[in-house]
Design an enzyme around this catalytic site. Structure first.
Site, PDB file in Angstrom:
ATOM      1  N   GLU A  51       4.512  -7.497  -1.281  1.00  0.00           N
ATOM      2  CA  GLU A  51       4.290  -6.405  -0.330  1.00  0.00           C
ATOM      3  C   GLU A  51       3.680  -5.235  -1.091  1.00  0.00           C
ATOM      4  O   GLU A  51       4.208  -4.818  -2.122  1.00  0.00           O
ATOM      5  CB  GLU A  51       5.619  -6.025   0.335  1.00  0.00           C
ATOM      6  CG  GLU A  51       5.429  -5.017   1.450  1.00  0.00           C
ATOM      7  CD  GLU A  51       6.618  -4.936   2.397  1.00  0.00           C
ATOM      8  OE1 GLU A  51       7.345  -5.939   2.564  1.00  0.00           O
ATOM      9  OE2 GLU A  51       6.834  -3.850   2.974  1.00  0.00           O
ATOM     10  N   ARG A  52       2.572  -4.730  -0.575  1.00  0.00           N
ATOM     11  CA  ARG A  52       1.859  -3.629  -1.232  1.00  0.00           C
ATOM     12  C   ARG A  52       1.442  -3.993  -2.658  1.00  0.00           C
ATOM     13  O   ARG A  52       1.476  -3.157  -3.556  1.00  0.00           O
ATOM     14  CB  ARG A  52       2.688  -2.343  -1.242  1.00  0.00           C
ATOM     15  CG  ARG A  52       3.268  -1.934   0.105  1.00  0.00           C
ATOM     16  CD  ARG A  52       2.220  -1.818   1.155  1.00  0.00           C
ATOM     17  NE  ARG A  52       2.785  -1.510   2.474  1.00  0.00           N
ATOM     18  CZ  ARG A  52       2.077  -1.557   3.589  1.00  0.00           C
ATOM     19  NH1 ARG A  52       0.820  -1.940   3.581  1.00  0.00           N
ATOM     20  NH2 ARG A  52       2.636  -1.268   4.746  1.00  0.00           N
ATOM     21  N   ASN A  67      12.526  -5.527   1.318  1.00  0.00           N
ATOM     22  CA  ASN A  67      12.612  -6.175   2.630  1.00  0.00           C
ATOM     23  C   ASN A  67      12.993  -7.633   2.369  1.00  0.00           C
ATOM     24  O   ASN A  67      12.145  -8.453   2.031  1.00  0.00           O
ATOM     25  CB  ASN A  67      11.290  -6.081   3.387  1.00  0.00           C
ATOM     26  CG  ASN A  67      10.945  -4.643   3.751  1.00  0.00           C
ATOM     27  OD1 ASN A  67      11.793  -3.888   4.208  1.00  0.00           O
ATOM     28  ND2 ASN A  67       9.702  -4.255   3.521  1.00  0.00           N
ATOM     29  N   GLU A  79      13.214   0.955   8.801  1.00  0.00           N
ATOM     30  CA  GLU A  79      12.063   0.172   9.254  1.00  0.00           C
ATOM     31  C   GLU A  79      12.474  -1.225   9.718  1.00  0.00           C
ATOM     32  O   GLU A  79      11.855  -2.218   9.361  1.00  0.00           O
ATOM     33  CB  GLU A  79      11.012   0.090   8.136  1.00  0.00           C
ATOM     34  CG  GLU A  79      10.453   1.458   7.773  1.00  0.00           C
ATOM     35  CD  GLU A  79       9.381   1.434   6.691  1.00  0.00           C
ATOM     36  OE1 GLU A  79       9.406   0.513   5.863  1.00  0.00           O
ATOM     37  OE2 GLU A  79       8.539   2.337   6.687  1.00  0.00           O
ATOM     38  N   ARG A  88      18.811   2.886  -1.052  1.00  0.00           N
ATOM     39  CA  ARG A  88      17.601   3.680  -0.803  1.00  0.00           C
ATOM     40  C   ARG A  88      17.785   4.667   0.352  1.00  0.00           C
ATOM     41  O   ARG A  88      18.414   4.354   1.356  1.00  0.00           O
ATOM     42  CB  ARG A  88      16.407   2.772  -0.522  1.00  0.00           C
ATOM     43  CG  ARG A  88      15.998   1.996  -1.768  1.00  0.00           C
ATOM     44  CD  ARG A  88      14.872   1.033  -1.478  1.00  0.00           C
ATOM     45  NE  ARG A  88      13.553   1.608  -1.609  1.00  0.00           N
ATOM     46  CZ  ARG A  88      12.637   1.603  -0.650  1.00  0.00           C
ATOM     47  NH1 ARG A  88      12.892   1.109   0.538  1.00  0.00           N
ATOM     48  NH2 ARG A  88      11.446   2.127  -0.863  1.00  0.00           N
ATOM     49  N   LYS A 138      12.843   8.723  -2.635  1.00  0.00           N
ATOM     50  CA  LYS A 138      11.401   8.805  -2.889  1.00  0.00           C
ATOM     51  C   LYS A 138      11.010  10.224  -3.282  1.00  0.00           C
ATOM     52  O   LYS A 138      11.587  11.190  -2.795  1.00  0.00           O
ATOM     53  CB  LYS A 138      10.613   8.397  -1.639  1.00  0.00           C
ATOM     54  CG  LYS A 138      10.701   6.923  -1.345  1.00  0.00           C
ATOM     55  CD  LYS A 138       9.688   6.484  -0.283  1.00  0.00           C
ATOM     56  CE  LYS A 138       9.854   4.979  -0.034  1.00  0.00           C
ATOM     57  NZ  LYS A 138       8.826   4.421   0.854  1.00  0.00           N
ATOM     58  N   ASP A 151       5.959   9.336   2.411  1.00  0.00           N
ATOM     59  CA  ASP A 151       5.877   7.985   1.853  1.00  0.00           C
ATOM     60  C   ASP A 151       4.742   7.868   0.844  1.00  0.00           C
ATOM     61  O   ASP A 151       3.717   7.270   1.156  1.00  0.00           O
ATOM     62  CB  ASP A 151       5.683   6.971   2.988  1.00  0.00           C
ATOM     63  CG  ASP A 151       5.857   5.535   2.503  1.00  0.00           C
ATOM     64  OD1 ASP A 151       6.399   5.348   1.396  1.00  0.00           O
ATOM     65  OD2 ASP A 151       5.465   4.613   3.235  1.00  0.00           O
ATOM     66  N   GLU A 168      12.642   7.835  -6.995  1.00  0.00           N
ATOM     67  CA  GLU A 168      11.787   6.661  -6.759  1.00  0.00           C
ATOM     68  C   GLU A 168      10.314   7.075  -6.720  1.00  0.00           C
ATOM     69  O   GLU A 168       9.907   7.899  -5.914  1.00  0.00           O
ATOM     70  CB  GLU A 168      12.156   5.961  -5.443  1.00  0.00           C
ATOM     71  CG  GLU A 168      11.244   4.765  -5.155  1.00  0.00           C
ATOM     72  CD  GLU A 168      11.662   3.951  -3.926  1.00  0.00           C
ATOM     73  OE1 GLU A 168      12.863   3.936  -3.584  1.00  0.00           O
ATOM     74  OE2 GLU A 168      10.778   3.328  -3.298  1.00  0.00           O
ATOM     75  N   GLU A 226      -0.271   2.121  -3.185  1.00  0.00           N
ATOM     76  CA  GLU A 226      -0.394   1.857  -1.753  1.00  0.00           C
ATOM     77  C   GLU A 226      -1.325   2.855  -1.043  1.00  0.00           C
ATOM     78  O   GLU A 226      -2.249   2.449  -0.360  1.00  0.00           O
ATOM     79  CB  GLU A 226       0.997   1.889  -1.117  1.00  0.00           C
ATOM     80  CG  GLU A 226       0.968   1.679   0.387  1.00  0.00           C
ATOM     81  CD  GLU A 226       2.369   1.612   0.987  1.00  0.00           C
ATOM     82  OE1 GLU A 226       3.354   1.711   0.235  1.00  0.00           O
ATOM     83  OE2 GLU A 226       2.467   1.460   2.224  1.00  0.00           O
ATOM     84  N   TRP A 233       4.991   6.362  13.963  1.00  0.00           N
ATOM     85  CA  TRP A 233       5.506   6.448  12.606  1.00  0.00           C
ATOM     86  C   TRP A 233       5.838   7.866  12.139  1.00  0.00           C
ATOM     87  O   TRP A 233       6.173   8.075  10.968  1.00  0.00           O
ATOM     88  CB  TRP A 233       4.521   5.793  11.628  1.00  0.00           C
ATOM     89  CG  TRP A 233       4.345   4.337  11.885  1.00  0.00           C
ATOM     90  CD1 TRP A 233       3.347   3.745  12.607  1.00  0.00           C
ATOM     91  CD2 TRP A 233       5.210   3.272  11.467  1.00  0.00           C
ATOM     92  NE1 TRP A 233       3.534   2.387  12.635  1.00  0.00           N
ATOM     93  CE2 TRP A 233       4.680   2.066  11.948  1.00  0.00           C
ATOM     94  CE3 TRP A 233       6.398   3.221  10.712  1.00  0.00           C
ATOM     95  CZ2 TRP A 233       5.272   0.826  11.721  1.00  0.00           C
ATOM     96  CZ3 TRP A 233       6.986   1.985  10.481  1.00  0.00           C
ATOM     97  CH2 TRP A 233       6.433   0.813  10.987  1.00  0.00           C
TER      98      TRP A 233
END
Lengths: 697, 697
Positions: free
Chosen positions: B178-179, B221, B304, B337, B378, B383, B405, B411, B559
């Site tokens: 992912e990413r 995820n 999410e 997280r 984060k 994001d 983080e 990304e 979003w």
């Protein structure tokens, strides 16, 4: 993991407009004797289909336990026989002989039919030049009966206006359907035929009942597996063609222009290469060996990444003629799509205009195509938007066969979640006066071949059918399929006439149902237009799947699809004087109409001109106020659709009721999102408030 | 079909910053004797790794045919030994004994190291409290050597500032990442381990060389297959942990919060349910039976669409503590997280503010988490945008362990097609003064545990590595990985220092290479910001994959990511007085700074305020002119990057040259598209012309 679909073939949803409901007592009292005494002549497969259909329909019309026995003698009340047979009977019967002078055999075309009641003889005659005509006549008669029209008044001679009345399936062999919104393919699954051939037969019945006589059975984007349909997978085609043939439907395939490169060791698809020409000739002969009445090929070439003659520096005429030549000895047709445009456009480039593409690419080739080549031309110059002008190529190629392409599947018109009945849109198209041969040269008189005395012309459309229980996802989307067939048979039929017919044979005689559904269907296109993109500008949809609003979704893309909205105005200048010149592709009367902001009809204003938001429309409203008003109105109208439908809950089949009810809810969500995003976008960019101070976010 | 990748492990691209190039003659003349006489003590696996690395490096440094023979006696020029061993040697050696008083053993933390040259004894001592410290010291020494720094001047005591120095892999078992922008997973393929375990070992070497001591090896995820890593697929984890352990790296897993529901018959994941608690205890014990030094779990819950304690009406403290309790007896950590926000927002809703979410969801839970719970936060409240403020949660939970983080994988910052060196961005983050305990409480002093006397704190980051030949897709993106590790070890290192170090050990001593690369790297973030979204507003990317411009791509989405541009202005009002109140989440000094348009720094102006396009920035430019200027400047700067790089063609490895050259071309295309779409969008919506009349489409 695939979930196996349970299809209930007895449900009304599945039976569509052929559910053959019991007639009213009143009507039965009057007609039972007539309906119980039928003789059918003919020994072909088509005759068998006719008999089968009558056996299916009449018991249901009359009563559950009725058993139809065909009489083989003419003395019956209803006589169904082709011209030759009628004349044979007449030889041995004074009664039949006595009517011969009053039967207009000479006016019957190959596929036409005559239904006529002779009072003196108390005889209802259904006749035709062929069994195919008889088949259409039988479906017409059943339609008359289901509508409970007076049979004793019948005097109906009907010839199809168009020789080609085609549907295109965009089905792939893996079972997916490009732009399909009603489940998976009814033909294919996992690169094999489906098990349920009976369903294909039921589909053929539906098509025959509305006069469809040609079906292309695979996606125009022909991939690896589908290319094999003319090779080691031809058994699949044979099986489908056998079923379709029983209902007078000719099978066509979409062909991969580069087939020789996939299927043989030839490393080119150059249409002037002798090896390529020979390959197509031999391949085509092989197909006709297996399917002697094979229809021909549909080809999408040099379009959206598909291979074509441009690769070899050849023209579309070269490409089409090469394939047509292979089909010619077998009587096959080559249907060549004109959807050819630059799909790698730069949004910064304001010179290139996708709308010009079909005309620019094909006009000059007039006269160069073989007799069995048909150019299939989309109704509008862009791509099946909710509102577009009519493609100026219609009528502009007097020596070329032209076919009108419509889209029954609702790619840009709500995807069978939203109700959008398209017959009114199509009527606008078919009745559009091209002025090709002076006033009164409408599109329908181009594509029926009458203007330029052509026979290989007609209608084609991308179909909206999949393996959903009700075939079309949204039950009311069946009306689009029905209406398309009826219009292809006779584009002079009015939208109201077609719609009333469909409502009656699908939902029965109830007056409230009729009124509600007539209103819902006939206004739905206009409602959909109200809450989506305004005044002919089109697009504003989510890229890729094309459902739902995205005002800038195609604005900075490579697809040639722009609204050019800035803080002062919106629209694309396609005039000759100051724009891309597209307006000049029309014949003079139309060119002049579209050229100026003053003359251009409001409904297409933004397609042809860039105007300020403050420009006053014919309605007296400004453009910006029109945007706000139409979007608020559109959502309100969807709520009214819901209201109309909810009132019918007790009057329509519960499965159908639920289906439509759910989709109207989705439609409302969609309409609200369209309204709010479009209004917000234009409020933000223009800075102009709504006169009525309604909620804009 | 998968194409088998050929990986050349001898290529410089693969060797990254550990290619160990031959030293200059000058340097060799001075140091050859020293470097040829090394003794290494220690019998652990870590010691074996140390010896292996020296055997790899020194022959390459010295000459191709050099063979390293470790002396097992202290008389050598370089002595590498942990504290205990040094003291043992000293007992039998006057020479070593004579230096003991000058070795600062007491200042060495568990993972720290000391490298010191003793002139009198002509001895270079590398010592540490543990073999892990020695390993870091050896890589530090090799780095010093490759840079050709004067060994006789070495007196380097280095302890890591952060106990946790972690990288997160978002790898899935099917091999996708992912990413991920550098190929497929280096760990997994087709739900199995890859064959190439040697590559994992090389990766561990790279990580150890920059001080990384923790690795979570699967996507946060956590899907079906990945959930099985703590169950019937644990063998895969054991194998990876065995490799990582040799380089002092502890293995962590991302855990599916709902694991008991997938892996057992328990039908809940309620953290207060006794069955659930017991299940986690037993499951965790099973893991520790197999991997006694297992690190613990990383958890993305209630985020999410991932499951979490909210489902059961429980708090994040309940959820985290339940899992932490299971880890506690084994010394494991639970990393939770804070990326929890409403991802079903309505774009019409201007009250809800995604930026507030981490603070709103976690602040009040301070003091409720167990000692072995770490909150991973984060750097920014949105994001990983090119520019965001720093998350106000840092420092706001004195009784809670906090981990910073970062995102090494690019990304939103060019996806390793565009050059975007992130160390300058991260320095802004780590040096940001939170004012949590008055002035001078920067983020780095929160997450290193020093402000609130915590030990379970540190750095985590999503890594940018895949199975591309050069690990990171864009070769220069290796610098982001390198710099992250160095910064996690010591956030006080300057960006210039880290960058120079990386350039030297990767590209050598050439001055032109150094100057060009320094410039390219250090300005690249600012260049990327110039041509993408302006003044802190973020987003404007294509939805889903997040590469390339789409000004309205996230404007009407769910979003929580909006620019609110209209024809007069742009930006989101997050002030307390008139906006969402987000600015008030900061400690007073920052809250006041961000609250008003006057005080808010320009670089974040549109994040905190909605202002007219005509608003004058500190630079004296209007907002709209800044947008135009920065976008033209950004594209020009990318061309300059190309110019810098092209000049290095003869000076850098050809594979690396081509790699970067190709990507700079892609970057220019991307930058031009960003420039034109952003400029056109804002020109259209504002109606304000560029002062310099440059080309806007």
């Amino acid at each position: 993991m695939s979930i196996k679909k349970f299809i209930n073939k007895k449900s009304k949803a599945y039976q569509a407009w052929l559910s053959y409901e019991k007639l009213s007592d009143n009507y039965l009292n009057k007609n039972e004797e007539l309906l119980s005494n039928i003789s059918v002549y003919g020994k072909t497969n088509l005759s068998a289909s006719i008999k089968e259909e009558l056996k299916r329909a009449l018991p249901k019309f009359l009563a559950a336990d009725f058993k139809l026995n065909f009489k083989d003698r003419y003395q019956n009340k209803i006589l169904i026989a082709a011209e030759t047979e009628v004349k044979e009977i007449a030889a041995g019967s004074k009664e039949i002989s006595s009517i011969l002078n009053n039967v207009e055999f000479g006016e019957l075309d190959e596929e036409g039919y005559l239904i006529k009641y002779f009072k003196e003889q108390d005889l209802l005659l259904l006749t035709a030049a062929s069994d195919q005509g008889l088949l259409y006549g039988v479906f017409a008669l059943l339609r008359e009966i289901q509508q409970e029209n007076d049979l004793l008044e019948l005097d109906l001679l009907s010839n199809p206006k168009n020789n080609l009345r085609m549907l295109n399936h965009w089905d792939n062999l893996d079972g997916s359907i490009e732009r399909g919104y009603a489940g998976k393919s009814i033909f294919y699954k996992d690169n094999q035929l489906v098990n349920d051939l009976k369903r294909i037969r039921d589909y053929a019945r539906m098509l025959a009942s509305i006069g469809i006589n040609a079906l292309s059975i695979n996606n125009v984007n022909v991939s690896y597996q589908e290319t094999r349909l003319i090779d080691d997978k031809i058994e699949m085609v044979i099986t489908i063609a056998d079923i379709l043939r029983d209902y007078g439907i000719t099978t066509y395939l979409s062909a991969n222009y580069a087939s020789p490169m996939q299927l043989s060791s030839i490393d080119t698809a150059d249409p002037l290469d002798e090896k390529v020409r020979l390959w197509w000739k031999e391949k085509t002969a092989e197909i006709y060996d297996e399917i002697p009445d094979f229809g021909g090929f549909v080809v999408k070439a040099d379009s959206e990444g598909r291979p074509g003659p441009f690769t070899y520096g050849r023209s579309h005429a070269d490409g089409a003629n090469m394939m047509a030549e292979a089909l010619e000895p077998h009587g096959g047709l080559l249907i060549w799509r004109c959807f050819v445009y630059n799909c790698q456009q730069d949004w910064r480039d304001k010179e290139t205009d996708r709308a010009r593409a079909a005309y620019d690419n094909f006009k000059d080739l007039d006269g160069q195509f073989k007799e069995n080549v048909l150019l299939q031309i989309k109704n509008g110059p862009m791509d099946f938007q909710v509102r577009e002008p009519i493609t100026p190529l219609f009528g502009a190629m007097p020596e070329t066969n032209q076919v009108l392409e419509l889209q029954v599947t609702q790619e840009y018109t709500g995807q069978q979640k939203d109700l959008c009945y398209l017959i009114p849109q199509w009527k606008k198209v078919t009745d559009f006066d091209t002025y090709a041969e002076g006033e009164n040269t409408p599109v329908k008189r181009i594509v029926d071949g009458s203007t330029y005395n052509q026979k290989n012309t007609g209608f084609a459309a991308v179909v909206n059918v999949g393996n959903d229980q009700n075939w079309t996802g949204h039950h009311l989307a069946q009306a689009n399929l029905y209406g398309y067939g009826r219009l292809a048979w006779n584009p002079d039929l009015s939208a109201v006439k077609i719609t009333e017919e469909w409502i009656k044979i699908t939902f029965g005689q109830d007056q409230e149902v009729m009124e509600s559904l007539l209103r819902m269907l006939l206004y739905s296109w206009s409602i959909y237009e109200d809450y989506t993109s305004p005044l002919g500008i089109g697009w504003m949809v989510n890229p890729g799947h094309h459902y739902g609003v995205n005002v800038n979704g195609y604005e900075y893309s490579r697809w040639g699809t722009y609204h050019r909205a800035d803080h002062e105005g919106i629209g694309v200048d396609r005039s000759v004087a100051t724009g891309t010149g597209y307006a000049g592709q029309y014949f003079k009367e139309n060119a002049e109409k579209y050229e100026t902001i003053e003359n251009c009809p409001d409904e297409l204003l933004l397609f042809f001109h860039h105007v300020p938001y403050t420009h006053e429309l014919d309605s007296g409203k400004t453009v910006i106020q029109h945007i706000y008003d139409s979007h608020f109105r559109g959502v309100a109208a969807v709520k009214e659709l819901q209201g109309h439908w909810e009132k019918l809950e007790e009057k329509v089949d519960s499965e159908i009721f639920e289906n439509v009810n759910k989709r109207l809810k989705m439609q409302l969500d969609n309409a609200v999102e369209w309204r709010d995003q479009v209004n917000t976008y234009f409020h933000r960019i223009s800075g102009i408030d709504d006169k009525f101070d309604r909620k804009i976010y």
